[in-house]
Design an enzyme around this catalytic site. Structure first.
Site, PDB file in Angstrom:
ATOM      1  N   LYS A  51       0.828  -1.204   0.000  1.00 35.65           N
ATOM      2  CA  LYS A  51       0.000   0.000   0.000  1.00 35.65           C
ATOM      3  C   LYS A  51       0.864   1.255   0.000  1.00 35.65           C
ATOM      4  O   LYS A  51       0.607   2.209  -0.752  1.00 35.65           O
ATOM      5  CB  LYS A  51      -0.910   0.016   1.231  1.00 35.65           C
ATOM      6  CG  LYS A  51      -1.820   1.236   1.285  1.00 35.65           C
ATOM      7  CD  LYS A  51      -2.480   1.433   2.631  1.00 35.65           C
ATOM      8  CE  LYS A  51      -1.580   2.199   3.573  1.00 35.65           C
ATOM      9  NZ  LYS A  51      -2.292   2.873   4.655  1.00 35.65           N
ATOM     10  N   ASN A  52       1.891   1.267   0.836  1.00 35.40           N
ATOM     11  CA  ASN A  52       2.708   2.477   0.989  1.00 35.40           C
ATOM     12  C   ASN A  52       3.621   2.719  -0.204  1.00 35.40           C
ATOM     13  O   ASN A  52       4.238   3.786  -0.302  1.00 35.40           O
ATOM     14  CB  ASN A  52       3.521   2.405   2.279  1.00 35.40           C
ATOM     15  CG  ASN A  52       2.655   2.545   3.512  1.00 35.40           C
ATOM     16  OD1 ASN A  52       1.544   3.093   3.442  1.00 35.40           O
ATOM     17  ND2 ASN A  52       3.124   2.049   4.645  1.00 35.40           N
ATOM     18  N   ARG A  54       1.721  14.697  12.744  1.00 39.16           N
ATOM     19  CA  ARG A  54       2.239  14.479  11.398  1.00 39.16           C
ATOM     20  C   ARG A  54       2.076  15.708  10.505  1.00 39.16           C
ATOM     21  O   ARG A  54       1.401  15.665   9.486  1.00 39.16           O
ATOM     22  CB  ARG A  54       1.563  13.262  10.769  1.00 39.16           C
ATOM     23  CG  ARG A  54       1.755  11.998  11.564  1.00 39.16           C
ATOM     24  CD  ARG A  54       1.478  10.774  10.764  1.00 39.16           C
ATOM     25  NE  ARG A  54       0.071  10.591  10.482  1.00 39.16           N
ATOM     26  CZ  ARG A  54      -0.436   9.570   9.809  1.00 39.16           C
ATOM     27  NH1 ARG A  54       0.381   8.647   9.335  1.00 39.16           N
ATOM     28  NH2 ARG A  54      -1.715   9.445   9.589  1.00 39.16           N
ATOM     29  N   ARG A  99      -8.435  -0.195   4.996  1.00 40.13           N
ATOM     30  CA  ARG A  99      -7.525   0.782   4.405  1.00 40.13           C
ATOM     31  C   ARG A  99      -6.167   0.169   4.108  1.00 40.13           C
ATOM     32  O   ARG A  99      -5.432   0.673   3.258  1.00 40.13           O
ATOM     33  CB  ARG A  99      -7.350   1.986   5.333  1.00 40.13           C
ATOM     34  CG  ARG A  99      -8.598   2.837   5.516  1.00 40.13           C
ATOM     35  CD  ARG A  99      -8.310   4.058   6.375  1.00 40.13           C
ATOM     36  NE  ARG A  99      -7.134   4.746   5.870  1.00 40.13           N
ATOM     37  CZ  ARG A  99      -6.113   5.150   6.621  1.00 40.13           C
ATOM     38  NH1 ARG A  99      -6.117   4.944   7.922  1.00 40.13           N
ATOM     39  NH2 ARG A  99      -5.077   5.766   6.084  1.00 40.13           N
ATOM     40  N   CYS A 113      -5.292   8.375   9.914  1.00 40.64           N
ATOM     41  CA  CYS A 113      -5.358   7.813  11.260  1.00 40.64           C
ATOM     42  C   CYS A 113      -4.941   8.845  12.305  1.00 40.64           C
ATOM     43  O   CYS A 113      -4.033   9.642  12.083  1.00 40.64           O
ATOM     44  CB  CYS A 113      -4.433   6.594  11.374  1.00 40.64           C
ATOM     45  SG  CYS A 113      -5.033   5.138  10.511  1.00 40.64           S
ATOM     46  N   ASP A 154       5.014   0.992  11.833  1.00 35.10           N
ATOM     47  CA  ASP A 154       3.816   0.297  11.382  1.00 35.10           C
ATOM     48  C   ASP A 154       3.765  -1.161  11.834  1.00 35.10           C
ATOM     49  O   ASP A 154       2.767  -1.849  11.595  1.00 35.10           O
ATOM     50  CB  ASP A 154       3.704   0.350   9.855  1.00 35.10           C
ATOM     51  CG  ASP A 154       3.127   1.670   9.360  1.00 35.10           C
ATOM     52  OD1 ASP A 154       2.673   2.481  10.199  1.00 35.10           O
ATOM     53  OD2 ASP A 154       3.129   1.900   8.136  1.00 35.10           O
TER      54      ASP A 154
END
Length: 420
Positions: free
Chosen positions: A22-23, A123, A399, A118, A307
């Site tokens: 995903k990233n 951030r 997600r 999230c 993560d």
């Protein structure tokens, strides 16, 4: 809202195919804004965040079309008809800010809503904005939007990040490919996803040096062309299912997983008594005689990834002895701790560190997901717990994890999704 119900106590046995990262996929989708030719991405994961990014690109005028029958290959391309990324889409996912650099570099104008995602910390995106200013952009913040303009184009510069930022590295790397002259990114992120983005940009005609190091040099070009690129497997999904296999005492083959992307995670799992072996086609994971406490501190790559912190903590909650898990990346990423405690975990938080004292077994309970990785840590805990666990608010899971309940059920887990 959907829930996931788990009856714990069944060892996982079988094979799990690791999806595309995903990233990596999210910045690669944004890279489609850098050219008017077709960018074809394969091994795209079927996730809510991918759908959100595709929707955002379509809002900007770019076509995003599936190729083939499995939905894992996307064709991206077309003329940009809008330079505004609206709040209604961007609020759903922080990675939406990754369109800022490509839009600005390609059109000289980008108006992007401040991002959501999230709730694991502030951030801020100031590193993105300061870097673009160094490339010659004018930045204005008003009404919840970032408006960036560069009517005469971007100019190369040396940008020194005060701390490592994956998102800022990606945004500025993409913007610099079309900037005039040479750009140097110092203290750049080194994640495999950055390398995957650089590989795709290079295939599109970008000139990038230093990939895999903390110093990226980008020689701007006048235009980028189309390319075909396969997305790397998801190292976080790999680590997640490794923890799931270990906590249940099972044995799982993680298809397509790459050992070279998981150095710190694999070292820590082995220290805790988990065998991880590179085999043809992926990684074999099984627990040895028993789990024992091991410490982890989150750091930028190649350190232990933030993560994976919640998943590892769930694993350590049933390990013999004590563990210390320290979070150095985000200030609000222990929200899963009270939920694990509801299942009988013994965890005490002291500032940025959590002391985990392993218990013989967890007990099933109703629990609430607070963010993506916290969600999956509760699923992992539920797989090993006695009795029934129901995880609420699992939209976070969708997600970042493709068909998680199906993948786990195929390996013997008693798990089902309950529509909300």
């Amino acid at each position: 809202m959907d829930r996931i119900r788990i009856r714990g106590g069944r060892p996982l046995e079988g094979r799990i195919r690791i999806s595309g990262a995903k990233n990596a996929a999210l910045p690669l989708l944004a890279a489609g804004l850098l050219t008017n030719e077709r960018l074809v991405l394969s091994n795209v994961p079927a996730l809510a965040d991918i759908a959100t990014m595709a929707s955002l690109l379509r809002t900007l005028g770019v076509a995003v079309e599936p190729i083939g029958n499995d939905g894992r290959t996307l064709s991206i391309g077309g003329r940009i008809t809008s330079s505004e990324a609206p709040y209604d889409i961007v609020r759903k996912m922080r990675a939406s800010v990754l369109v800022l650099g490509p839009l600005l570099a390609r059109t000289g104008l980008a108006r992007v809503s401040l991002p959501g995602g999230c709730a694991i910390g502030t951030r801020p995106i100031d590193l993105h904005l300061k870097g673009l200013e160094q490339l010659g952009a004018e930045i204005n913040l008003e009404g919840g939007y970032v408006t960036a303009t560069a009517p005469r184009g971007l100019k190369g510069a040396t940008i020194i990040f005060p701390f490592v930022s994956v998102g800022a590295t990606e945004n500025l790397l993409m913007a610099a490919t079309l900037a005039e002259g040479t750009t140097v990114l110092v203290n750049a992120a080194r994640e495999p996803e950055i390398g995957d983005l650089a590989a795709c940009l290079t295939a599109m005609g970008a000139r990038i040096e230093g990939v895999g190091t903390d110093r990226l040099t980008i020689h701007g070009v006048a235009r980028l062309g189309g390319a075909t690129h396969r997305i790397i497997p998801d190292r976080i999904e790999t680590g997640t299912y490794a923890c799931a296999a270990a906590i249940t005492g099972g044995s799982v083959l993680l298809e397509d997983a790459r050992l070279e992307h998981l150095g710190a995670v694999v070292r820590t799992l082995r220290e805790a008594g988990v065998e991880v072996t590179e085999v043809e086609g992926g990684l074999a994971v099984r627990r040895l005689n028993g789990l024992h406490g091991a410490d982890a501190m989150t750091e930028p790559y190649p350190g232990f990834p933030t993560d994976m912190q919640a998943q590892f903590m769930a694993l350590m909650s049933v390990a013999e002895g004590a563990s210390m898990v320290t979070e150095t990346i985000f200030e609000n990423r222990f929200m899963h701790v009270p939920e694990l405690a509801r299942m009988g975990a013994r965890i005490v938080v002291h500032g940025a560190s959590a002391i985990v004292r392993g218990v013989p077994a967890l007990s099933g309970a109703p629990v609430m997901a607070t963010d993506l990785r916290a969600s999956v840590s509760l699923v992992i805990a539920g797989l090993a717990a006695r009795g029934e666990t129901v995880v609420h608010r699992v939209y976070h899971l969708d997600r970042g994890y493709e068909r998680i309940e199906e993948k786990l059920a195929a390996c013997g887990a008693v798990i089902e999704r309950i529509p909300g």
